[in-house]
Design a protein around this motif. Structure first.
Motif, PDB file in Angstrom:
ATOM      1  N   ILE A 200       0.881  -1.167   0.000  1.00 48.57           N
ATOM      2  CA  ILE A 200       0.000   0.000   0.000  1.00 48.57           C
ATOM      3  C   ILE A 200       0.917   1.214   0.000  1.00 48.57           C
ATOM      4  CG2 ILE A 200      -1.844   1.199   1.209  1.00 48.57           C
ATOM      5  CD1 ILE A 200      -2.165  -1.837   2.487  1.00 48.57           C
TER       6      ILE A 200
ATOM      7  N   MET B 226      -8.619   3.264   0.000  1.00 49.84           N
ATOM      8  CA  MET B 226      -8.597   4.280   1.045  1.00 49.84           C
ATOM      9  C   MET B 226      -8.115   3.593   2.307  1.00 49.84           C
ATOM     10  SD  MET B 226      -9.966   6.959  -0.418  1.00 49.84           S
ATOM     11  CE  MET B 226     -10.680   8.046   0.808  1.00 49.84           C
ATOM     12  N   GLY B 227      -7.372   4.299   3.129  1.00 50.73           N
ATOM     13  CA  GLY B 227      -6.935   3.656   4.364  1.00 50.73           C
ATOM     14  C   GLY B 227      -6.376   4.647   5.353  1.00 50.73           C
ATOM     15  N   PHE B 228      -5.995   4.131   6.510  1.00 44.98           N
ATOM     16  CA  PHE B 228      -5.235   4.948   7.444  1.00 44.98           C
ATOM     17  C   PHE B 228      -4.236   4.084   8.175  1.00 44.98           C
ATOM     18  CE2 PHE B 228      -6.975   3.770  11.564  1.00 44.98           C
ATOM     19  CZ  PHE B 228      -8.263   3.315  11.285  1.00 44.98           C
ATOM     20  N   GLY B 229      -3.175   4.719   8.651  1.00 44.18           N
ATOM     21  CA  GLY B 229      -2.126   4.010   9.367  1.00 44.18           C
ATOM     22  C   GLY B 229      -2.018   4.526  10.790  1.00 44.18           C
ATOM     23  N   ALA B 230      -0.799   4.535  11.304  1.00 43.58           N
ATOM     24  CA  ALA B 230      -0.571   4.849  12.714  1.00 43.58           C
ATOM     25  C   ALA B 230      -1.022   6.260  13.097  1.00 43.58           C
ATOM     26  CB  ALA B 230       0.910   4.666  13.036  1.00 43.58           C
ATOM     27  N   GLN B 231      -0.996   7.203  12.123  1.00 39.67           N
ATOM     28  CA  GLN B 231      -1.425   8.576  12.444  1.00 39.67           C
ATOM     29  C   GLN B 231      -2.939   8.734  12.325  1.00 39.67           C
ATOM     30  OE1 GLN B 231       1.129   7.920  10.253  1.00 39.67           O
ATOM     31  NE2 GLN B 231       2.734   8.333  11.768  1.00 39.67           N
TER      32      GLN B 231
ATOM     33  N   LYS C 208      -4.855   5.806  -1.308  1.00 44.09           N
ATOM     34  CA  LYS C 208      -3.557   5.137  -1.534  1.00 44.09           C
ATOM     35  C   LYS C 208      -3.715   4.196  -2.718  1.00 44.09           C
ATOM     36  CE  LYS C 208      -1.424   6.616   2.238  1.00 44.09           C
ATOM     37  NZ  LYS C 208      -0.147   7.330   2.254  1.00 44.09           N
TER      38      LYS C 208
ATOM     39  N   GLU D 204       8.897  10.343   4.736  1.00 41.40           N
ATOM     40  CA  GLU D 204       7.828  11.024   5.479  1.00 41.40           C
ATOM     41  C   GLU D 204       6.787  10.000   5.938  1.00 41.40           C
ATOM     42  OE1 GLU D 204       7.946  14.344   6.072  1.00 41.40           O
ATOM     43  OE2 GLU D 204       9.853  14.346   4.962  1.00 41.40           O
ATOM     44  N   VAL D 205       6.002  10.343   6.983  1.00 36.59           N
ATOM     45  CA  VAL D 205       4.930   9.437   7.401  1.00 36.59           C
ATOM     46  C   VAL D 205       3.956   9.263   6.239  1.00 36.59           C
ATOM     47  CG1 VAL D 205       5.106   9.991   9.854  1.00 36.59           C
ATOM     48  CG2 VAL D 205       3.467  11.241   8.421  1.00 36.59           C
ATOM     49  N   GLY D 206       3.386   8.059   6.145  1.00 37.10           N
ATOM     50  CA  GLY D 206       2.435   7.779   5.075  1.00 37.10           C
ATOM     51  C   GLY D 206       3.061   7.105   3.869  1.00 37.10           C
ATOM     52  N   ASP D 207       4.309   6.684   3.966  1.00 38.20           N
ATOM     53  CA  ASP D 207       4.952   5.991   2.834  1.00 38.20           C
ATOM     54  C   ASP D 207       4.295   4.644   2.543  1.00 38.20           C
ATOM     55  OD1 ASP D 207       6.753   7.911   2.118  1.00 38.20           O
ATOM     56  OD2 ASP D 207       8.487   6.970   3.100  1.00 38.20           O
ATOM     57  N   GLY D 208       3.614   4.064   3.537  1.00 33.89           N
ATOM     58  CA  GLY D 208       2.847   2.846   3.260  1.00 33.89           C
ATOM     59  C   GLY D 208       3.391   1.614   3.963  1.00 33.89           C
ATOM     60  N   LYS D 209       2.824   0.479   3.589  1.00 36.09           N
ATOM     61  CA  LYS D 209       3.180  -0.797   4.222  1.00 36.09           C
ATOM     62  C   LYS D 209       3.249  -1.879   3.170  1.00 36.09           C
ATOM     63  CE  LYS D 209       2.558  -0.560   9.027  1.00 36.09           C
ATOM     64  NZ  LYS D 209       1.465   0.296   9.474  1.00 36.09           N
TER      65      LYS D 209
ATOM     66  N   PHE E 135       2.881  -6.142   2.915  1.00 37.86           N
ATOM     67  CA  PHE E 135       2.511  -7.389   3.566  1.00 37.86           C
ATOM     68  C   PHE E 135       2.791  -8.541   2.595  1.00 37.86           C
ATOM     69  CE2 PHE E 135      -0.616  -4.149   5.094  1.00 37.86           C
ATOM     70  CZ  PHE E 135      -0.246  -4.106   6.425  1.00 37.86           C
TER      71      PHE E 135
HETATM   72  N1  LIG Z   1      -2.024  -2.308  10.032  1.00 38.43           N
HETATM   73  C1  LIG Z   1      -2.502  -2.030   8.816  1.00 38.43           C
HETATM   74  N2  LIG Z   1      -3.414  -2.843   8.261  1.00 38.43           N
HETATM   75  C2  LIG Z   1      -3.915  -2.576   7.031  1.00 38.43           C
HETATM   76  N3  LIG Z   1      -3.548  -1.528   6.294  1.00 38.43           N
HETATM   77  C3  LIG Z   1      -2.643  -0.697   6.799  1.00 38.43           C
HETATM   78  C4  LIG Z   1      -2.068  -0.897   8.087  1.00 38.43           C
HETATM   79  N4  LIG Z   1      -1.183   0.105   8.310  1.00 38.43           N
HETATM   80  C5  LIG Z   1      -1.224   0.884   7.227  1.00 38.43           C
HETATM   81  N5  LIG Z   1      -2.096   0.418   6.327  1.00 38.43           N
HETATM   82  C6  LIG Z   1      -2.404   0.977   5.009  1.00 38.43           C
HETATM   83  O1  LIG Z   1      -1.250   1.652   4.544  1.00 38.43           O
HETATM   84  C7  LIG Z   1      -1.540   3.011   4.276  1.00 38.43           C
HETATM   85  C8  LIG Z   1      -0.337   3.842   4.620  1.00 38.43           C
HETATM   86  O2  LIG Z   1      -0.020   3.619   5.971  1.00 38.43           O
HETATM   87  P1  LIG Z   1       1.110   4.472   6.654  1.00 38.43           P
HETATM   88  O3  LIG Z   1       2.267   4.563   5.736  1.00 38.43           O
HETATM   89  O4  LIG Z   1       0.545   5.757   7.159  1.00 38.43           O
HETATM   90  O5  LIG Z   1       1.492   3.489   7.850  1.00 38.43           O
HETATM   91  P2  LIG Z   1       2.068   3.915   9.253  1.00 38.43           P
HETATM   92  O6  LIG Z   1       2.173   2.683  10.073  1.00 38.43           O
HETATM   93  O7  LIG Z   1       1.255   5.038   9.804  1.00 38.43           O
HETATM   94  O8  LIG Z   1       3.547   4.371   8.918  1.00 38.43           O
HETATM   95  P3  LIG Z   1       4.111   5.882   8.985  1.00 38.43           P
HETATM   96  O9  LIG Z   1       4.370   6.153  10.420  1.00 38.43           O
HETATM   97  O10 LIG Z   1       5.339   5.857   8.142  1.00 38.43           O
HETATM   98  O11 LIG Z   1       3.034   6.766   8.409  1.00 38.43           O
HETATM   99  C9  LIG Z   1      -2.774   3.297   5.104  1.00 38.43           C
HETATM  100  O12 LIG Z   1      -3.520   4.369   4.549  1.00 38.43           O
HETATM  101  C10 LIG Z   1      -3.527   1.988   5.031  1.00 38.43           C
HETATM  102  O13 LIG Z   1      -4.210   1.902   3.796  1.00 38.43           O
END
Ligand SMILES: Nc1ncnc2c1ncn2[C@@H]1O[C@H](COP(=O)(O)OP(=O)(O)OP(=O)(O)O)[C@@H](O)[C@H]1O
Ligand SMILES: [Mg+2]
Length: 118
Positions: free
Chosen positions: A8, A35-40, A59, A87-92, A94
């Motif tokens: 992602i 669409m998604g969200f992460g740690a922030q 995303k 930067e935060v939001g670079d993704g994940k 799996f």
């Molecule tokens: N645990 C999770 N399970 C499923 N999807 C996730 C998870 N963490 C992140 N994502 C997906 O990845 C996208 C980007 O996440 P993001 O890069 O913000 O992760 P983060 O853990 O907050 O890392 P960072 O601190 O670098 O922002 C999210 O919008 C979501 O779609």
């Protein structure tokens, strides 16, 4: 063992990621707008004078099924390298074990189904 690598990533990184995967010789990619969200937990913004929490950020999700552990590692490494801005939001990323693959046209399965035809 076959694996699915799911990444992602930021929309802005997509072109670079696609060409990097093409360059290392990946034989197939599926992508989705998600669409998604992460740690922030998304971000806040102002709409008509009101602060609202936007929980979901657009995303791109890529799925790549590969035919070995080596390819899984190579694919993950390449995506991590190319998708990173720092930067935060670079993704994940799996990864999953995959039990079945079939090339519909030929009936080839598993390793054979994932090989380049030529
Ligand atoms: N645990 C999770 N399970 C499923 N999807 C996730 C998870 N963490 C992140 N994502 C997906 O990845 C996208 C980007 O996440 P993001 O890069 O913000 O992760 P983060 O853990 O907050 O890392 P960072 O601190 O670098 O922002 C999210 O919008 C979501 O779609
Ligand atoms: Mg985040």
């Amino acid at each position: 063992m076959m694996y699915k690598v799911e990444a992602i990533v930021r929309e802005e990184q997509l072109e670079d990621i696609k060409s990097a995967l093409h360059d290392i010789g990946v034989n197939g990619v599926t992508l989705y707008q998600v669409m998604g969200f992460g740690a922030q937990r998304g971000y806040s913004t102002w709409v008509r004078g009101q602060q609202v929490d936007v929980m979901m950020v657009p995303k791109i999700k890529l799925e790549i099924v590969v035919s070995s552990l080596e390819w899984k590692e190579k694919t993950i490494r390449k995506i991590q390298e190319v998708a990173r801005t720092g930067e935060v939001g670079d993704g994940k990323i799996f990864a999953y074990e995959i039990t079945d693959a079939v090339r519909i046209r030929t009936g080839e399965t598993n390793y054979d189904a994932l090989q380049d035809d030529e």
